[in-house]
Motif scaffolding. Structure first.
Motif, PDB file in Angstrom:
ATOM      1  N   PHE C  24      -6.669  -5.184   0.644  1.00 20.03           N
ATOM      2  CA  PHE C  24      -5.461  -5.084   1.482  1.00 20.03           C
ATOM      3  C   PHE C  24      -4.595  -6.325   1.288  1.00 20.03           C
ATOM      4  O   PHE C  24      -3.389  -6.235   1.110  1.00 20.03           O
ATOM      5  N   TYR C  25      -5.257  -7.470   1.319  1.00 19.29           N
ATOM      6  CA  TYR C  25      -4.537  -8.730   1.208  1.00 19.29           C
ATOM      7  C   TYR C  25      -3.856  -8.842  -0.157  1.00 19.29           C
ATOM      8  O   TYR C  25      -2.673  -9.176  -0.252  1.00 19.29           O
ATOM      9  N   MET C  28      -0.918  -6.515  -0.402  1.00 17.27           N
ATOM     10  CA  MET C  28       0.192  -6.963   0.441  1.00 17.27           C
ATOM     11  C   MET C  28       0.948  -8.085  -0.273  1.00 17.27           C
ATOM     12  O   MET C  28       2.171  -8.144  -0.251  1.00 17.27           O
ATOM     13  N   GLN C  32       4.733  -8.056  -1.689  1.00 17.87           N
ATOM     14  CA  GLN C  32       5.680  -9.117  -1.319  1.00 17.87           C
ATOM     15  C   GLN C  32       6.337  -9.689  -2.572  1.00 17.87           C
ATOM     16  O   GLN C  32       7.515 -10.058  -2.567  1.00 17.87           O
ATOM     17  N   ILE C  37       5.936   0.022  -4.021  1.00 14.33           N
ATOM     18  CA  ILE C  37       4.912   0.901  -3.442  1.00 14.33           C
ATOM     19  C   ILE C  37       5.616   2.143  -2.901  1.00 14.33           C
ATOM     20  O   ILE C  37       6.499   2.039  -2.050  1.00 14.33           O
ATOM     21  N   LYS C  38       5.193   3.294  -3.408  1.00  7.73           N
ATOM     22  CA  LYS C  38       5.809   4.530  -2.921  1.00  7.73           C
ATOM     23  C   LYS C  38       4.780   5.264  -2.064  1.00  7.73           C
ATOM     24  O   LYS C  38       3.664   5.519  -2.520  1.00  7.73           O
ATOM     25  N   VAL C  39       5.164   5.523  -0.840  1.00  8.92           N
ATOM     26  CA  VAL C  39       4.227   6.213   0.056  1.00  8.92           C
ATOM     27  C   VAL C  39       4.636   7.672   0.176  1.00  8.92           C
ATOM     28  O   VAL C  39       5.828   7.986   0.293  1.00  8.92           O
ATOM     29  N   ALA C 219       2.971   2.160   9.450  1.00 13.50           N
ATOM     30  CA  ALA C 219       3.270   1.373   8.256  1.00 13.50           C
ATOM     31  C   ALA C 219       4.432   2.002   7.499  1.00 13.50           C
ATOM     32  O   ALA C 219       5.339   1.314   7.027  1.00 13.50           O
ATOM     33  N   SER C 222       7.676   1.323   9.371  1.00 13.18           N
ATOM     34  CA  SER C 222       8.155  -0.058   9.245  1.00 13.18           C
ATOM     35  C   SER C 222       8.905  -0.241   7.914  1.00 13.18           C
ATOM     36  O   SER C 222       9.891  -0.969   7.852  1.00 13.18           O
ATOM     37  N   ASN C 224       8.221  -1.958   5.570  1.00 12.15           N
ATOM     38  CA  ASN C 224       8.038  -3.298   4.992  1.00 12.15           C
ATOM     39  C   ASN C 224       7.146  -3.204   3.764  1.00 12.15           C
ATOM     40  O   ASN C 224       6.052  -2.651   3.836  1.00 12.15           O
ATOM     41  N   ASP C 226       5.216  -5.316   2.257  1.00 13.73           N
ATOM     42  CA  ASP C 226       3.866  -5.873   2.357  1.00 13.73           C
ATOM     43  C   ASP C 226       2.951  -4.989   3.205  1.00 13.73           C
ATOM     44  O   ASP C 226       1.761  -4.850   2.923  1.00 13.73           O
ATOM     45  N   VAL C 227       3.531  -4.375   4.239  1.00  7.93           N
ATOM     46  CA  VAL C 227       2.719  -3.475   5.075  1.00  7.93           C
ATOM     47  C   VAL C 227       2.324  -2.241   4.262  1.00  7.93           C
ATOM     48  O   VAL C 227       1.186  -1.772   4.334  1.00  7.93           O
ATOM     49  N   SER C 230      -0.728  -2.499   2.039  1.00 13.14           N
ATOM     50  CA  SER C 230      -2.073  -2.243   2.579  1.00 13.14           C
ATOM     51  C   SER C 230      -2.470  -0.779   2.374  1.00 13.14           C
ATOM     52  O   SER C 230      -3.644  -0.454   2.236  1.00 13.14           O
ATOM     53  N   LEU C 231      -1.458   0.116   2.339  1.00 13.97           N
ATOM     54  CA  LEU C 231      -1.758   1.536   2.116  1.00 13.97           C
ATOM     55  C   LEU C 231      -2.215   1.774   0.679  1.00 13.97           C
ATOM     56  O   LEU C 231      -3.067   2.620   0.413  1.00 13.97           O
ATOM     57  N   LYS C 232      -1.632   0.995  -0.232  1.00 17.27           N
ATOM     58  CA  LYS C 232      -2.064   1.104  -1.633  1.00 17.27           C
ATOM     59  C   LYS C 232      -3.523   0.647  -1.741  1.00 17.27           C
ATOM     60  O   LYS C 232      -4.345   1.269  -2.435  1.00 17.27           O
TER      61      LYS C 232
END
Lengths: 226, 218, 265
Positions: C24-25, C28, C32, C37-39, C219, C222, C224, C226-227, C230-232
């Motif tokens: 996750f870190y 993120m 940043q 990141i495509k959700v 997430a 938001s 964002n 970086d948030v 975490s999903l990736k």
């Protein structure tokens, strides 16, 4: 002769009680059977008031047992959660609302900490182990065919393939298109099957509870033994 | 700097409590003073319980304010709010009498049994009405998803109901297979992805990236 | 003092936990640093503005609840779900404040009230309308599950909300509240990570957030980077589990149990 059946109450206050309970029950059921109405509204407000008053008394009793009594008995550390509990009420003072964040921090820290730590083992690792454990661990599939309990092997393959498809359905950063699409469609079907089975299990249980309430009506009216 | 105690320190407290809980889960027995009722983790659980119990007053204040508003503005609901206030005050007094004297007066017992407990059971059973209409709604949708839901639901229902076996001996057989095997892939997937989601959410919340917990919006 | 680390299944769980946090870190940080990141679109999240718009057009309020949540934030299964529901409540309230729609949040969780009030107050503040926030109309508390259900049912038929949003740790109240919404024709968005309530929400709601989607929704809202990172990381964990399942399955077919032994330690 009917054994173990309680007699219809004779005490007028008890009789009044069961009739009041019946009235309130019908008042509540008037909602799904008809629609929201003044009688339902009356029962609703009586219930909300009762639950709040009883809740306060129950909580105060628990606080006396878990906080006050040990505190006066010498466990002075318990003054901290009591102060933190009062900090919640700073919510009512506009300039000092931030104080109420600290008790929340304890609650959230506790639930997140426990939730994060205790989840991977039963919810991920155990699930994986259960899925990849063959009907007779250590024996290859060809040693079982034919004449073996093929039903068990079918179930094993069904669960493993089904779980892989269902999990693929939940990928968050990939659209359900291209080569992934058929897998996610199959995953969705496995999910629907699980939801349907759960639904089927619950319907009967819920209905049996409703039937029990129906029996209560008959008992109060004296149509069946109380 | 003056705002540190309003945000950053809150996250530090949350993180420390979460860390203690995690250490307790993984190494509890092996770290002296961490586990058990006298350990730090146990103490924090007691603290959390006390805070939780004390919070009911906030709820009561909210509810009283809601009903006071109805009464003061003389809305259509004012009469019901008066009923709420009177009944609440009456029962609270009876309860406080019980709390301080240890004597439970009959009206309190009577209301507890015939109103509180009885309505609790009634509400639990009300789901019977709604589950049926929800089932009808689900099964009415004409697509493949609904058809699979219907097949799974019907077979399991008929496996559980005595009438199922009377209609066809295959119902319990197939229904039980759905129960013991058919539903497992979906349910396991829910469990696994739910846990993964919780891990990611917990991580974001603990480092202050979740809006729901005193973060960016604050 | 005893040995701290015991090599057992719990130790494997700890390794998994550390690996997840590291992933996750890392993602993120990568996000940043500019990684795109495509959700995947969640229809339920996309439907929230539509639900508020509907309420604005009809001049009706919005019903919102995070469910029973076992009556406290301090519950490892339900506390995080309630928090996730409150995250989305902030977004929903902001949309309501923007369009002048009344929103009422129902809850039986007393200890969540400071968090809820601050979240909703901030949403009004962000839209420049702090004076429009009134906790006595926006928040409705009832002690315990059944009174909360009774009050919700009553309110729904009296106020006839245009939309009903149920996101959090629900129990038996889910099917009742959602069906009450269906009866009055409300647009419904549901979501929970409680498996036992999922069938009902799926059956009764127009859009549903299933399990982790509830946690991921905030997430996505938001936006964002970086948030979203975490999903990736979460998806990579999923691939790890899928790989374990795939390899373990093939090994099981040839009678090899070494992977199971490794996981059990």
């Amino acid at each position: 002769m009917i054994a173990n059946v309680a007699a219809y109450p004779s005490d007028p206050l008890v009789i009044l009680g069961i009739w009041v309970a019946l009235f309130l029950m019908l008042a509540i059921y008037s909602y799904p059977l008809y629609k929201e109405n003044p009688v339902y509204r009356f029962a609703e407000h009586i219930f909300v008031a009762t639950a709040l008053a009883i809740g306060i008394i129950v909580n105060l009793t628990s606080l006396r047992n878990s906080a006050w009594t040990p505190l006066v008995g010498g466990n002075y550390l318990l003054i901290i959660p009591i102060i933190l509990g009062f900090c919640m009420y700073f919510l009512l003072i506009p300039k000092q609302r931030w104080v109420s964040r600290y008790p929340i921090a304890i609650l959230v820290g506790s639930s997140l900490g426990l939730g994060i730590a205790s989840n991977p083992l039963p919810s991920i690792i155990t699930q994986v182990i259960s899925t990849i454990t063959a009907p007779k661990a250590g024996t290859a599939v060809w040693a079982w065919f034919p004449g073996s309990p093929t039903g068990d092997w079918f179930s094993f393959v069904f669960v493993a393939v089904g779980l892989i498809c269902s999990m693929t359905y939940f990928l968050l950063t990939y659209e359900h298109t291209g080569p992934v699409k058929p897998v996610t469609i199959a995953g969705r079907y496995f999910i629907m099957l699980a939801l349907g089975a759960y639904f089927g299990n619950t319907v009967l249980f819920r209905f049996s509870m409703l039937a029990e309430r129906g029996q209560y009506i008959l008992r109060v009216l004296g149509l069946v033994p109380y | 700097m003056s705002q540190v105690y309003k945000r950053e320190l809150v996250f530090i407290v949350t993180g420390v409590v979460a860390l203690v809980m995690m250490l307790d889960y993984f190494f509890g027995k092996n770290i002296p003073g961490l586990s058990g009722s006298g350990g730090i983790a146990g103490q924090l659980q007691t603290w959390a319980l006390i805070i939780q119990l004390m919070a009911i007053g906030l709820g009561a204040i909210n509810l009283i304010q809601v009903h006071y508003r109805q009464i003061s503005r003389k809305t259509d609901m004012a009469i019901y709010s008066i009923i709420f206030m009177v009944f609440f005050a009456f029962l609270l007094l009876l309860g406080l009498y019980k709390l301080f004297t240890g004597v439970e007066l009959y009206p309190y017992t009577w209301v507890f049994a015939n109103v509180y407990t009885s309505l609790g059971t009634t509400l639990y059973a009300i789901t019977g009405f709604f589950v049926f209409s929800a089932a009808y709604r689900a099964f009415r949708a004409r697509n493949v998803d609904a058809a699979i839901l219907l097949i799974g639901g019907c077979f399991v229902l008929l496996a559980n109901a005595p009438i199922g076996e009377v209609l066809w001996s295959g119902f319990p057989l197939i229904g039980n297979w759905f129960n013991n095997v058919g539903q497992i892939p979906g349910m396991r997937a829910f469990t696994v992805v739910g846990a993964l989601g919780l891990l990611a959410y917990g991580f974001r919340a603990l480092i202050g990236k979740e809006k729901g917990f005193y973060s960016e919006a604050s | 003092m005893g040995v701290w680390i015991v090599l057992d299944t719990k130790f494997v769980a700890l390794l998994l936990l550390i690996a997840s946090f590291a992933l996750f870190y890392a993602y993120m940080k990568l996000a940043q640093g500019g990684m795109k990141i495509k959700v995947r679109t969640f229809p339920a999240v996309a439907a929230i503005p539509e639900a508020i718009g509907r309420a604005a057009e009809m001049g009706k309020p919005v019903y919102y609840s995070t469910g029973l949540g076992q009556l406290t934030l301090n519950n490892q299964l339900n506390g995080p779900q309630t928090l996730a529901g409150i995250s989305i409540l902030g977004y929903t309230t902001r949309l309501c404040a923007k369009s002048g729609v009344k929103i009422t949040y129902f809850t039986p969780i007393a200890d969540s009230l400071p968090l809820v009030e601050e979240t909703m107050r901030n949403a009004y503040l962000a839209e420049g309308k702090p004076e429009e926030f009134d906790p006595t109309t926006a928040i409705n508390f009832q002690n315990e599950q059944s009174p909360y259900l009774t009050a919700s049912l009553g309110w729904i038929q009296r106020e006839k909300p245009a939309s009903s949003i149920l996101l959090g740790g629900f129990y038996y109240e889910s099917v009742c509240i959602a069906e009450a919404g269906n009866i009055i024709g409300a647009m419904q968005i549901g979501g929970t990570a409680n498996t036992h309530q999922l069938p009902f929400l799926v059956a009764t709601c127009d859009y549903t957030l299933i399990m982790e989607e509830l946690y991921a929704a905030s997430a996505e809202i938001s936006g964002n980077p970086d948030v979203l990172g975490s999903l990736k990381g979460e998806d990579l964990l999923k691939f790890l589990v899928l790989a374990l399942l795939g390899i373990g399955f093939l090994l099981a077919l040839i009678g090899n149990t070494s992977l199971i032994g490794l996981l059990r330690l």
